[in-house]
Design an enzyme around this catalytic site. Structure first.
Site, short mmCIF file in Angstrom:
data_model
loop_
_atom_site.label_atom_id
_atom_site.label_comp_id
_atom_site.label_asym_id
_atom_site.label_seq_id
_atom_site.Cartn_x
_atom_site.Cartn_y
_atom_site.Cartn_z
N TYR A 132 -2.73 -10.37 3.82
CA TYR A 132 -2.81 -8.98 4.24
C TYR A 132 -4.27 -8.65 4.53
O TYR A 132 -5.09 -8.59 3.62
CB TYR A 132 -2.24 -8.09 3.13
CG TYR A 132 -2.19 -6.61 3.43
CD1 TYR A 132 -2.41 -6.08 4.70
CD2 TYR A 132 -1.91 -5.71 2.40
CE1 TYR A 132 -2.35 -4.72 4.94
CE2 TYR A 132 -1.85 -4.34 2.63
CZ TYR A 132 -2.07 -3.85 3.90
OH TYR A 132 -2.02 -2.50 4.13
N ARG A 164 -9.53 -0.69 4.17
CA ARG A 164 -9.30 -0.36 2.76
C ARG A 164 -10.10 -1.25 1.81
O ARG A 164 -10.52 -0.81 0.76
CB ARG A 164 -7.81 -0.47 2.42
CG ARG A 164 -6.98 0.70 2.89
CD ARG A 164 -5.54 0.57 2.38
NE ARG A 164 -4.72 1.69 2.79
CZ ARG A 164 -4.50 2.80 2.07
NH1 ARG A 164 -5.04 2.92 0.88
NH2 ARG A 164 -3.73 3.76 2.53
N LYS A 197 -0.46 -10.37 7.86
CA LYS A 197 -0.29 -8.97 8.28
C LYS A 197 -1.65 -8.50 8.76
O LYS A 197 -2.56 -8.33 7.96
CB LYS A 197 0.22 -8.11 7.13
CG LYS A 197 0.33 -6.63 7.48
CD LYS A 197 0.71 -5.78 6.28
CE LYS A 197 0.73 -4.31 6.64
NZ LYS A 197 1.02 -3.44 5.47
N TYR A 207 -13.39 -4.18 -3.38
CA TYR A 207 -14.52 -3.78 -4.21
C TYR A 207 -15.49 -4.94 -4.49
O TYR A 207 -16.59 -4.95 -3.98
CB TYR A 207 -14.10 -3.11 -5.52
CG TYR A 207 -15.31 -2.51 -6.23
CD1 TYR A 207 -15.92 -1.37 -5.73
CD2 TYR A 207 -15.87 -3.13 -7.34
CE1 TYR A 207 -17.06 -0.85 -6.33
CE2 TYR A 207 -17.01 -2.62 -7.94
CZ TYR A 207 -17.60 -1.47 -7.44
OH TYR A 207 -18.73 -0.98 -8.02
N ILE A 260 5.00 -4.89 9.88
CA ILE A 260 5.28 -4.31 8.56
C ILE A 260 4.93 -2.84 8.71
O ILE A 260 3.77 -2.47 8.86
CB ILE A 260 4.48 -5.01 7.45
CG1 ILE A 260 4.95 -6.47 7.34
CG2 ILE A 260 4.65 -4.29 6.12
CD1 ILE A 260 4.18 -7.31 6.32
N THR A 293 0.83 -1.21 0.00
CA THR A 293 0.00 0.00 0.00
C THR A 293 0.86 1.25 0.00
O THR A 293 0.63 2.19 -0.77
CB THR A 293 -0.92 0.01 1.24
OG1 THR A 293 -1.69 -1.18 1.26
CG2 THR A 293 -1.82 1.22 1.23
N THR A 294 1.88 1.27 0.88
CA THR A 294 2.75 2.44 1.00
C THR A 294 3.54 2.68 -0.27
O THR A 294 3.93 3.81 -0.57
CB THR A 294 3.70 2.26 2.20
OG1 THR A 294 2.94 1.84 3.34
CG2 THR A 294 4.43 3.54 2.54
#
Length: 297
Positions: free
Chosen positions: A137, A142, A165, A111, A207, A48-49
């Protein structure tokens, strides 16, 4: 028992970019070298980052390959390769593994989402396509989709699914995952403000976004915990909090990219739809960096 992909603090590394939005590989190389020199235990590229959601597959794979070659086995490299399209995710997983990544980070489908049974099928297919260890993850804020502890248990029975994660923020859920899965699923915090709480439940590390700006702080927090110095670990966790608060004052990675630019790195802009932080948030980020001694007068 599954040996963890890494123990300690992995940096969820930014992807530095030029003003035109293309990847600045020279600066990425410099950031990687600095991270390793300052104690980072693993590097997560294209998470993501790292803005993987606005990268083409070609860009993503180029960034993974570059990171693998630059790191050259000094620390594990974990490649973000998830997708909400299982076929696409399988192709990315296979190609990321072929680039030499040590493990894959696979996010829940966003989504379109799915059922818990669908999650098992989705992650199983991608894990088998990649053929290397997988860290699930879980970031429902999100994706709108949560991996339940019972689903984590079912997935942990797959030898390729090594860890999770956990970025749900739900400590009770993490405790249930730890109770059900034991040593068959290595737990990593996905939140910088919950490193020690997750370590206390048997977690193997974090993380981290904060590691972009001060990797030694997050590394030392984990190191102290694993050495049995819980007092120091808790002290460092509390020291992390103001940085974590500032670096999440807007949606990640807007604040951390701004922070890296302030610290003299050529991080560049975020890709749209992400924009610069507000002036008030810029001030908050700068104050947090200064308080941590990262900005020299």
């Amino acid at each position: 028992m599954k040996n963890p992909v890494f123990t300690g603090a992995a940096v969820a590394i930014i992807t530095p970019m030029y003003e035109d939005g293309s990847i600045n590989f020279d600066e990425l190389g410099r950031i990687i070298e600095d991270q390793i020199a300052r104690g980072t235990d693993a590097i997560v590229i294209c998470g993501t980052t790292g803005e993987c959601s606005t990268m083409t597959d070609e860009e993503q794979l180029a960034a993974i390959k570059f990171t693998v070659e630059t790191v050259n086995h000094r620390v594990p490299v974990i490649a973000g390769a998830g997708s909400n399209d299982t076929d696409h995710g399988c192709a990315l997983a296979a190609k990321s593994a072929a680039c030499g990544a040590d493990a894959l980070l696979l996010v829940t489908p966003y989504y379109n989402k799915t059922t818990q049974a669908g999650l098992v099928a989705h992650f199983t297919a991608m894990a088998e396509a990649g053929g290397i260890p997988v860290i699930l993850y879980n970031v429902p804020s999100r994706t709108g989709l949560n991996i339940t502890p019972e689903t984590a248990l079912e997935l942990s029975r797959n030898p390729l699914i090594n860890g999770i994660k956990e970025a749900s923020g739900n400590i009770s859920q993490v405790a249930k995952i730890a109770q059900l899965c034991g040593d068959e699923l290595n737990i990593y915090s996905g939140n910088d403000d919950q490193v020690v709480p997750l370590l206390s439940l048997g977690g193997k590390g974090v993380i981290s976004v904060v590691s972009n700006v001060k990797p030694e702080l997050v590394h030392n927090c984990c190191k102290a915990w694993f050495e049995g110095d819980t007092k120091t670990a808790c002290k460092l966790q509390l020291e992390i909090l103001p940085l974590a608060d500032a670096l999440f004052c807007e949606v990640n990675p807007i604040p951390v990219k701004y922070a890296m630019n302030v610290l003299g790195w050529e991080a560049g802009p975020c890709r749209l739809p992400l924009v610069e932080p507000s002036d008030a948030h810029k001030e908050k980020i700068e104050q947090a960096l200064e308080a941590e001694g990262l900005i020299q007068e």
